[in-house]
Design a protein around this motif. Sequence first.
Motif, PDB file in Angstrom:
ATOM      1  N   PHE A  43       0.826  -1.209   0.000  1.00  0.00           N
ATOM      2  CA  PHE A  43       0.000   0.000   0.000  1.00  0.00           C
ATOM      3  C   PHE A  43       0.860   1.258   0.000  1.00  0.00           C
ATOM      4  O   PHE A  43       0.541   2.253  -0.659  1.00  0.00           O
ATOM      5  N   ARG A  44       1.993   1.208   0.721  1.00  0.00           N
ATOM      6  CA  ARG A  44       2.895   2.350   0.812  1.00  0.00           C
ATOM      7  C   ARG A  44       4.005   2.347  -0.240  1.00  0.00           C
ATOM      8  O   ARG A  44       4.696   3.348  -0.392  1.00  0.00           O
ATOM      9  N   GLY A  45       4.198   1.232  -0.939  1.00  0.00           N
ATOM     10  CA  GLY A  45       5.201   1.200  -2.012  1.00  0.00           C
ATOM     11  C   GLY A  45       6.250   0.133  -1.843  1.00  0.00           C
ATOM     12  O   GLY A  45       6.720  -0.444  -2.821  1.00  0.00           O
ATOM     13  N   SER A  46       6.687  -0.132  -0.606  1.00  0.00           N
ATOM     14  CA  SER A  46       7.681  -1.165  -0.316  1.00  0.00           C
ATOM     15  C   SER A  46       7.858  -1.260   1.191  1.00  0.00           C
ATOM     16  O   SER A  46       7.379  -0.403   1.945  1.00  0.00           O
ATOM     17  N   TYR A  47       8.578  -2.296   1.629  1.00  0.00           N
ATOM     18  CA  TYR A  47       8.904  -2.396   3.059  1.00  0.00           C
ATOM     19  C   TYR A  47       9.763  -1.206   3.502  1.00  0.00           C
ATOM     20  O   TYR A  47       9.687  -0.771   4.646  1.00  0.00           O
ATOM     21  N   LEU A  48      10.572  -0.690   2.597  1.00  0.00           N
ATOM     22  CA  LEU A  48      11.408   0.458   2.925  1.00  0.00           C
ATOM     23  C   LEU A  48      10.565   1.665   3.316  1.00  0.00           C
ATOM     24  O   LEU A  48      10.951   2.445   4.196  1.00  0.00           O
ATOM     25  N   HIS A  49       9.400   1.811   2.700  1.00  0.00           N
ATOM     26  CA  HIS A  49       8.534   2.939   3.015  1.00  0.00           C
ATOM     27  C   HIS A  49       7.882   2.808   4.396  1.00  0.00           C
ATOM     28  O   HIS A  49       7.260   3.754   4.869  1.00  0.00           O
ATOM     29  N   LEU A  50       8.018   1.627   5.014  1.00  0.00           N
ATOM     30  CA  LEU A  50       7.535   1.467   6.392  1.00  0.00           C
ATOM     31  C   LEU A  50       8.636   1.748   7.404  1.00  0.00           C
ATOM     32  O   LEU A  50       8.377   1.780   8.616  1.00  0.00           O
ATOM     33  N   HIS A  51       9.854   1.920   6.909  1.00  0.00           N
ATOM     34  CA  HIS A  51      11.011   2.123   7.791  1.00  0.00           C
ATOM     35  C   HIS A  51      11.025   3.577   8.266  1.00  0.00           C
ATOM     36  O   HIS A  51      11.510   4.469   7.562  1.00  0.00           O
ATOM     37  N   TYR A  52      10.467   3.780   9.432  1.00  0.00           N
ATOM     38  CA  TYR A  52      10.237   5.091  10.055  1.00  0.00           C
ATOM     39  C   TYR A  52       9.031   5.797   9.410  1.00  0.00           C
ATOM     40  O   TYR A  52       8.918   5.892   8.194  1.00  0.00           O
ATOM     41  N   GLY A  53       8.148   6.237  10.265  1.00  0.00           N
ATOM     42  CA  GLY A  53       6.937   6.904   9.807  1.00  0.00           C
ATOM     43  C   GLY A  53       6.276   7.630  10.971  1.00  0.00           C
ATOM     44  O   GLY A  53       6.904   7.871  12.008  1.00  0.00           O
ATOM     45  N   TYR A  54       5.017   7.963  10.787  1.00  0.00           N
ATOM     46  CA  TYR A  54       4.300   8.786  11.754  1.00  0.00           C
ATOM     47  C   TYR A  54       3.099   8.029  12.327  1.00  0.00           C
ATOM     48  O   TYR A  54       2.281   7.477  11.574  1.00  0.00           O
ATOM     49  N   LEU A  55       3.002   8.025  13.641  1.00  0.00           N
ATOM     50  CA  LEU A  55       1.903   7.340  14.307  1.00  0.00           C
ATOM     51  C   LEU A  55       0.525   7.782  13.806  1.00  0.00           C
ATOM     52  O   LEU A  55      -0.337   6.936  13.542  1.00  0.00           O
ATOM     53  N   PRO A  56       0.244   9.088  13.674  1.00  0.00           N
ATOM     54  CA  PRO A  56      -1.091   9.490  13.213  1.00  0.00           C
ATOM     55  C   PRO A  56      -1.459   8.913  11.849  1.00  0.00           C
ATOM     56  O   PRO A  56      -2.624   8.588  11.607  1.00  0.00           O
ATOM     57  N   ASP A  57      -0.466   8.752  10.953  1.00  0.00           N
ATOM     58  CA  ASP A  57      -0.765   8.200   9.634  1.00  0.00           C
ATOM     59  C   ASP A  57      -1.254   6.763   9.744  1.00  0.00           C
ATOM     60  O   ASP A  57      -2.224   6.365   9.077  1.00  0.00           O
ATOM     61  N   ALA A  58      -0.605   5.960  10.577  1.00  0.00           N
ATOM     62  CA  ALA A  58      -1.024   4.571  10.743  1.00  0.00           C
ATOM     63  C   ALA A  58      -2.396   4.491  11.397  1.00  0.00           C
ATOM     64  O   ALA A  58      -3.239   3.680  10.994  1.00  0.00           O
ATOM     65  N   LEU A  59      -2.638   5.307  12.403  1.00  0.00           N
ATOM     66  CA  LEU A  59      -3.924   5.293  13.089  1.00  0.00           C
ATOM     67  C   LEU A  59      -5.070   5.620  12.139  1.00  0.00           C
ATOM     68  O   LEU A  59      -6.125   4.971  12.156  1.00  0.00           O
ATOM     69  N   VAL A  60      -4.866   6.619  11.285  1.00  0.00           N
ATOM     70  CA  VAL A  60      -5.906   7.011  10.327  1.00  0.00           C
ATOM     71  C   VAL A  60      -6.085   5.940   9.254  1.00  0.00           C
ATOM     72  O   VAL A  60      -7.210   5.592   8.887  1.00  0.00           O
ATOM     73  N   ASP A  61      -4.986   5.385   8.746  1.00  0.00           N
ATOM     74  CA  ASP A  61      -5.074   4.368   7.700  1.00  0.00           C
ATOM     75  C   ASP A  61      -5.834   3.127   8.172  1.00  0.00           C
ATOM     76  O   ASP A  61      -6.482   2.444   7.375  1.00  0.00           O
ATOM     77  N   LEU A  62      -5.740   2.800   9.454  1.00  0.00           N
ATOM     78  CA  LEU A  62      -6.365   1.594   9.983  1.00  0.00           C
ATOM     79  C   LEU A  62      -7.814   1.797  10.413  1.00  0.00           C
ATOM     80  O   LEU A  62      -8.542   0.824  10.613  1.00  0.00           O
ATOM     81  N   THR A  63      -8.234   3.035  10.563  1.00  0.00           N
ATOM     82  CA  THR A  63      -9.575   3.280  11.110  1.00  0.00           C
ATOM     83  C   THR A  63     -10.419   4.252  10.299  1.00  0.00           C
ATOM     84  O   THR A  63     -11.651   4.211  10.387  1.00  0.00           O
ATOM     85  N   GLY A  64      -9.789   5.166   9.577  1.00  0.00           N
ATOM     86  CA  GLY A  64     -10.529   6.257   8.961  1.00  0.00           C
ATOM     87  C   GLY A  64     -10.961   7.279   9.983  1.00  0.00           C
ATOM     88  O   GLY A  64     -11.828   8.116   9.719  1.00  0.00           O
ATOM     89  N   GLY A  65     -10.345   7.242  11.163  1.00  0.00           N
ATOM     90  CA  GLY A  65     -10.708   8.158  12.243  1.00  0.00           C
ATOM     91  C   GLY A  65      -9.937   9.456  12.200  1.00  0.00           C
ATOM     92  O   GLY A  65      -9.245   9.763  11.224  1.00  0.00           O
ATOM     93  N   VAL A  66     -10.064  10.212  13.277  1.00  0.00           N
ATOM     94  CA  VAL A  66      -9.356  11.480  13.413  1.00  0.00           C
ATOM     95  C   VAL A  66      -8.527  11.406  14.693  1.00  0.00           C
ATOM     96  O   VAL A  66      -8.969  10.847  15.703  1.00  0.00           O
ATOM     97  N   VAL A  67      -7.313  11.942  14.646  1.00  0.00           N
ATOM     98  CA  VAL A  67      -6.358  11.824  15.745  1.00  0.00           C
ATOM     99  C   VAL A  67      -6.331  13.108  16.567  1.00  0.00           C
ATOM    100  O   VAL A  67      -6.231  14.206  16.015  1.00  0.00           O
ATOM    101  N   THR A  68      -6.440  12.937  17.878  1.00  0.00           N
ATOM    102  CA  THR A  68      -6.286  14.048  18.808  1.00  0.00           C
ATOM    103  C   THR A  68      -4.986  13.840  19.583  1.00  0.00           C
ATOM    104  O   THR A  68      -4.689  12.725  20.005  1.00  0.00           O
TER     105      THR A  68
END
Length: 675
Positions: free
Chosen positions: A178-203
Motif C-alpha cells: 500500500f505504501r510502495g515497499s517495506y522500505l517505506h515502512l522504515h520510520y513513519g508517523y503514528l497518526p498516519d497509521a492510526l488514520v489508515d487503519l480506522t478512517g478516524g481522526v487523531v487528537t
Amino acid sequence: MAHNQEPLSKTPIIKFKGQDFNYLWNLCLSRGLLFEDEAFPAEISSIGLEMLKGKDLSNLRWKRPKDLSRGKSEPHFILEGVSRFDIKQGCAGDCWFLTALGSLTQSKKHLQKILRNQSFSQQYAGIFRFWFWQCGQWVEVVVDDRLPVLNNEYLFVHPCSNNQEFWPCLLEKAYAKFRGSYLHLHYGYLPDALVDLTGGVVTTMDLHSSSSDLVMMVKTAAQEESLMTCATPVSPTGIATRMENGLVSQHAYTVTGAETIQSRTGWEDLIRLWNPWGNTEWRGRWGDGSPEWQETRDPRKSQLYKNKEDGEFWMPCRDFQDNFFCLYVCNQYPVSLDHGNTSLGTWSEMMFKSRVIPGGTTDDYDIGGPQSDTQYIFSVPEITEGNNVTVSFNIMPQTLKANDGKFPLNFHVFKVDSQFQHFQERLPPTFFSQFRNADKGIVTRSKYNLTKCFTLSPGTYVVVVSAYKEAVEFLLRIFLKMPNTDRNPGSNFNLKALKASLPENASQQSIFYRYAQQGLNMDATGLQNLLNQELLRGIPGDGFSLDEARSIVALMDLQVNGQLDPEEFSRLWSRLLCCQRVYLNTQGNSAVFLSSDLWKAIKSTDFLAGISVSGDLLDLMALRYSDSTGRVSFPSLVCFLIRLEAMAKAFQHLSKDGQGLYLTKMEWMNLVMYS
C-alpha cells in the motif's frame, strides 16, 4: 458567500492497482495454482535495497507459511483470537505502524473490517486481502503469502515462537504494498497509521502541559474503543537506542490500560504500555518483577500483573509523562482532551474531496488575499464546552514527493462577519485580514495528515486552503461539536451533573424544612426532590429516582418509620457532602466515574474508615451500580457507599463473635427486604 463544494458521498471500495480479489481467487482455484502477485513481486524491489545493506542476498528467499511450517504445526491465519501479543517486530523500523495495529486489536469493530474472514484451510489459494482507509474511501489491497526469509529467519514481522499465526505478517506485507515497499515502512508517523487503519481522526495530548487526570482519560478513551499510542523523544544519535531504564528512544508504544493501584505507602496512578519488540520493557518502578508488585496488597493484582517477556509493562504516570512527549488518541470523531474532558459528545461531519494547485498562499491575507486558494464555509450554531471545531486534512500519497518532509498544504480559518455574507462564490481579497484570523488551536501534523482543533464562538467561518509547491489531492473533514440533547449514556458521560459545591452549616436546616412534610419529617418523595434540586444540575429526569430515594431513606431510618427526622437527615447530609468530594476528586475533570474506581472511592470515603471489601465483591458491585458502558452515576455511587456502611455496621451489630451471625427468619427478611 464563499464557494463551498458538495460534501463527499459514500463511495464503493477501491481495488488497489485494479486487482479484484474474488476474480483472482477464483482464477487460482480453477487452475489449481497459488497466487503470485505481479504488482508486488517476490523481488528486492518490493523490500528496498537500503533495507538489505550488509546482508548476504544470496540467501534471500520468499516462502509461503505452509513451506515455513514444515515439521511444525499447520499455519493459521488467526489462532484463538487476535491479540497484540501475536505481533513481533522484525528488522523494519515500522513500530509506528505496529503499535497502531496493537491498539487496533483491542477494538474489534475496527479490526474485523481490516482483516476480513480468511483462512489457510478453506479454499486456500495463496491469496489474501486487507482494507486500509485513504481520503474517505476504503481501499482493498491484495497480496500473495510469500514472505521474505534470510538465512531461514523472517526479515520482518514474524509469528511468535509458540504459534503459527500469520495475520500480522501478511497484514504488514499488504501495508508495505500500500505504501510502495517495506522500505517505506522504515520510520513513519503514528497518526498516519492510526488514520489508515480506522478512517478516524487523531487528537494529540501534550503530556508535559496537560493537567488532566491521565488515568481517567485513558480509561474513558478505552471504553469508547479509541486507539491510543505514544512515542519516546528522539535520541542524540537520531536512532532508536535501548536506554538503561529499559525504554527505547525514538520508539512507538501502544497504551493498553490505566489503573490506580494500592501501594505500600498509598495509591499510585499507573499506565500500561506495550512494546512491539516483545522483549524489551521498563525496568523502573512498577515494572515486571519490581518490589512494588511484590509488596502490593491490591486485590486486583492477579488480574493486572503478568510477569512475562511479552513487551507489556506498567509504569507510574509521572515516569510516563517524563519519558514520553505526547499521547495520540484516535476515534471516528474527535475526542475532547481539553480540561481533562474526554467525552466524545455529539459531532456532525462535513467531508470534501478536492484538489488545490499552487499559486497563492493564505499567508498573503495582509496584502490582498489569496487568489488560487480553495474556500469552504461552515457555521458554528452555538457555543459548547471546550474544543468545538476540528479541521482535518488527509493527503493522497501519490501526490507527494518521496523525500518531501513538509506537509504540502497550508490553511487558515477566518470568521465571516455580516458585511461579507452576501458573497456567493468567493470572498474578495479585501476580506482577508489578520483581525479575522481564527487560527489559534492545537495541531497534529504528520506526513499525510494534518488536524487542528479550535474553540470558536457561534458564527460563520471559512476554511481557506492553499498548496506550497505541487498540486495536491486531499480530503477535508470539518467536525462540528453540537449541543447534546441525546440522553443515551453512550453519547454523553454526565447529562445530570453534580454541582461543584453544596450548601453547608446553617443552610442544612433550612433545606430540610423546605422539603419536609408539614415541617416535621421527610419522606422518600421529599428526599428525591431535595437531592435532584439541591445537589444536581442538568436535564430533568436523569437524577435520583424515587426507588433510590426510598433505598436511602431505609438505610438511614433508625426509627423504622419510613421517614427521616432532622437528626437522621443531618447524618445523611454529612455523608452526601463526603460522597460529593469523593465523586469529584475521583473523576477529576473528566466528568466520568468508572466502575473500576469503586475501590478508590471506598478508600477515600471518611465514613467507611476500617471497612474493606474483596475483589470478588467489588466485581459484583460494579455490575450492580454501573451502566452498560461501565460508568457510575453520582446517585448510584451515593446508594453504594451508604449501603456499604449500613450493611457493615449491621453485621457488626448482629454478629456475636465478629466471624459470622445467626438470624431468625424474620430478622433476615427485615434486614434484606427493607434496607
